[in-house]
Design a protein around this motif. Structure first.
Motif, short mmCIF file in Angstrom:
data_model
loop_
_atom_site.label_atom_id
_atom_site.label_comp_id
_atom_site.label_asym_id
_atom_site.label_seq_id
_atom_site.Cartn_x
_atom_site.Cartn_y
_atom_site.Cartn_z
N SER A 9 26.86 -14.17 -31.60
CA SER A 9 26.47 -15.67 -31.14
C SER A 9 25.02 -16.14 -31.60
O SER A 9 24.80 -17.35 -31.37
CB SER A 9 26.55 -15.90 -29.73
N GLY A 10 24.46 -15.10 -32.39
CA GLY A 10 23.19 -15.62 -32.75
C GLY A 10 21.96 -15.98 -31.64
O GLY A 10 21.08 -16.17 -31.93
N TYR A 19 15.08 -18.58 -29.26
CA TYR A 19 15.83 -17.44 -29.46
C TYR A 19 14.87 -16.32 -29.28
O TYR A 19 14.69 -15.52 -30.21
CB TYR A 19 16.55 -17.30 -30.91
N PRO A 20 14.45 -15.78 -28.05
CA PRO A 20 13.54 -14.92 -27.98
C PRO A 20 13.91 -13.55 -28.24
O PRO A 20 13.44 -12.57 -28.27
CB PRO A 20 13.08 -15.28 -26.46
N PRO A 46 25.07 -16.19 -37.97
CA PRO A 46 24.57 -17.50 -37.11
C PRO A 46 23.27 -17.53 -37.27
O PRO A 46 22.68 -18.61 -36.51
CB PRO A 46 25.47 -16.82 -35.73
N LEU A 47 22.32 -16.55 -37.00
CA LEU A 47 20.80 -16.75 -37.21
C LEU A 47 20.23 -17.61 -38.24
O LEU A 47 19.27 -18.44 -38.09
CB LEU A 47 20.22 -15.38 -37.24
N VAL A 48 20.77 -17.55 -39.40
CA VAL A 48 20.65 -18.59 -40.38
C VAL A 48 20.86 -19.87 -40.10
O VAL A 48 19.96 -20.89 -40.31
CB VAL A 48 21.24 -18.14 -41.84
N ALA A 49 22.13 -20.24 -39.47
CA ALA A 49 22.32 -21.55 -39.14
C ALA A 49 21.46 -21.90 -37.97
O ALA A 49 21.21 -23.25 -37.85
CB ALA A 49 23.65 -21.64 -38.69
N HIS A 50 21.01 -21.01 -37.12
CA HIS A 50 20.06 -21.62 -35.99
C HIS A 50 18.91 -22.17 -36.52
O HIS A 50 18.12 -22.76 -36.15
CB HIS A 50 19.72 -20.20 -35.01
N LEU A 51 18.24 -20.97 -37.70
CA LEU A 51 16.93 -21.40 -38.11
C LEU A 51 17.04 -23.00 -39.08
O LEU A 51 16.17 -23.79 -38.72
CB LEU A 51 16.53 -20.34 -39.01
N THR A 69 25.18 -25.56 -45.10
CA THR A 69 24.74 -24.85 -44.48
C THR A 69 25.90 -24.11 -43.91
O THR A 69 27.06 -24.01 -43.94
CB THR A 69 24.00 -25.21 -43.37
N PRO A 70 25.45 -22.65 -43.55
CA PRO A 70 26.47 -21.33 -43.18
C PRO A 70 27.11 -22.12 -41.81
O PRO A 70 26.57 -22.65 -41.07
CB PRO A 70 25.68 -20.19 -42.82
N SER A 71 28.38 -21.88 -41.88
CA SER A 71 29.10 -22.10 -40.49
C SER A 71 28.73 -21.13 -39.55
O SER A 71 28.33 -20.09 -39.69
CB SER A 71 30.68 -21.99 -40.63
N ALA A 72 28.75 -21.64 -38.18
CA ALA A 72 28.25 -20.95 -37.09
C ALA A 72 26.77 -20.87 -36.90
O ALA A 72 26.22 -20.46 -36.07
CB ALA A 72 28.85 -19.84 -36.72
N CYS A 73 27.45 -21.25 -38.02
CA CYS A 73 26.25 -20.73 -38.07
C CYS A 73 26.57 -20.90 -36.82
O CYS A 73 27.86 -21.33 -36.81
CB CYS A 73 25.49 -20.86 -39.11
#
Length: 309
Positions: free
Chosen positions: A92-93, A122-123, A285-290, A302-306
Motif C-alpha cells: 500500500s506504500g 509516510y514515516p 506505490p512509493l513512487v506515486a506517493h512521492l 505517473t505510475p498507477s497506485a501508485c
C-alpha cells in the motif's frame, strides 16, 4: 532427515486448543464444528509422529511433545502475521524503501521541504538518498538502481521515463567579487565575452550545458572555458579564486562565499528547469506517493497506485 511440512491452519487449531484445553470451546472460537477440529489435530499429530494431547473424559492436557511444539507454533503464527502486515504495508506504500537521486543544488531549494513533507506523511518508509548529476541519474533510473530522480534540465529523447517540472528559475552571472561587473546589479551577457568561464562538463548534464552555451552564443560570443567542475558548489569556489566567471541557476545564490557575487543577467529570458523523473513501467506505490507529494495532481504518465544541478 526430511522435515514434515506443518500446515498453518493445523498449527492455529493446535495453539488455540492448547490455550483452551477443551474441544468444544476451541471449535467455537475457531468457528468450526468439533469433528473437523479433531481431524486437524489428528493430522498434525500424524505429521509429528506423536500425540500432542492426552484425551480423557472431561479433560484435555498437553503431552511433552505438545509442550515442546507450542512455542514454535506460536512463533510461526506470529511471524506469518507480521509478514502479512509488512507485505500489506509495503504493497500500500506505507512502508518500504524509496531510492532517490538528486542534483546537489536541489539541497538548496526543493529537496529539504519535499523530504520533510514525505517523511511526515509516510514515516514508515526508508529514504535512500544519492547525490548524483543528471546523466548518472538517467542511467540509474534505466538500471533500476534508483526509483526517483530529481534533476536539472532532463533530456528530451529518453524513452521509458516520465518527467514532470518541479520548478523553473532564471540564470545568474557568477563573478569574483573583484570583477569590474560585480558592482552592477545586472550584467549584459555580451560583456562577459572576454572573461574565462568555469562550467560543468557537458558529460554530466548535456541539456544544461548546451543551454548555457546557447545563451552565450545568442549574446554574440563563444565562452572560453578555463576549468570544469561537476558541482555548482565547486564552480562557485573556483570563481572565488579568480579562475573565471560562470552562468548558473539562480538557486546557487544560496551558496555563501564571501568572494563571489551573483548578478542578474540581461537579457533574462532563459530559465532552467528542475524536474522529477521516474520509470513509466514502475508500479511501486512509493513512487506515486512521492510524485503526489510534489504535486497533488501528478501527470497522467505517473505510475498507477501508485542533473546536474
Amino acid at each position: 532427515m526430511e522435515r514434515p511440512e506443518l500446515p498453518l491452519p493445523q498449527l492455529h487449531a493446535f495453539v488455540v486448543l492448547a490455550e483452551e484445553l477443551h474441544f468444544g470451546r476451541t471449535a467455537a472460537r475457531l468457528g468450526i464444528a468439533q469433528p473437523p477440529l479433531s481431524q486437524q489435530i489428528r493430522r498434525l499429530e500424524d505429521k509429528v509422529g506423536h500425540a500432542l494431547f492426552t484425551r480423557e473424559p472431561g479433560r484435555v492436557t498437553l503431552t511433552p511433545a505438545g509442550r515442546e511444539l507450542l512455542p514454535a507454533a506460536r512463533r510461526a503464527l506470529t511471524d506469518l502475521a507480521d509478514g502479512l502486515a509488512a507485505a500489506r504495508a509495503v504493497g500500500s506504500g506505507r512502508a518500504g524503501r524509496l531510492r532517490i537521486g538528486f542534483a546537489a543544488s536541489l539541497a538548496l531549494t526543493v529537496l529539504p521541504g519535499l523530504l520533510r513533507t514525505f517523511r511526515q506523511r509516510y514515516p514508515g518508509v526508508h529514504l535512500d538518498i544519492h547525490e548524483m548529476t543528471t546523466a548518472p541519474q538517467i542511467a540509474a533510473l534505466h538500471d533500476k538502481t534508483i526509483d526517483i530522480g530529481l534533476l536539472r534540465e532532463p533530456p528530451t529523447d529518453e524513452t521509458g521515463l516520465g518527467f514532470a517540472t518541479v520548478l523553473s528559475e532564471p540564470f545568474v552571472a557568477v563573478l569574483p567579487s573583484t570583477h569590474p561587473l560585480a558592482t552592477h546589479r545586472t550584467v549584459q551577457l555580451a560583456r562577459l565575452a572576454d572573461s574565462p568561464f568555469v562550467l560543468l562538463p557537458r558529460t554530466v548534464g548535456p541539456t544544461l550545458y548546451d543551454q548555457i552555451i546557447g545563451l552565450c552564443t545568442a549574446a554574440g560570443f563563444t565562452p572560453r572555458i578555463a576549468q570544469h567542475a561537476v558541482e555548482w558548489q565547486t564552480v562557485c569556489a573556483l570563481v572565488e579564486t579568480g579562475l573565471g566567471v560562470s552562468l548558473a541557476p539562480a538557486s546557487t545564490r544560496r551558496i555563501r562565499l564571501k568572494g563571489v557575487a551573483f548578478r542578474g543577467i540581461e537579457p533574462n529570458t532563459a530559465r532552467t528547469r528542475v524536474a522529477v523523473a521516474w520509470r513509466k513501467s514502475d508500479h511501486n506505490p512509493l513512487v506515486a506517493h512521492l510524485l503526489a507529494t510534489i504535486s497533488p495532481d501528478p501527470p497522467d504518465s505517473t505510475p498507477s497506485a501508485c542533473g546536474p544541478s
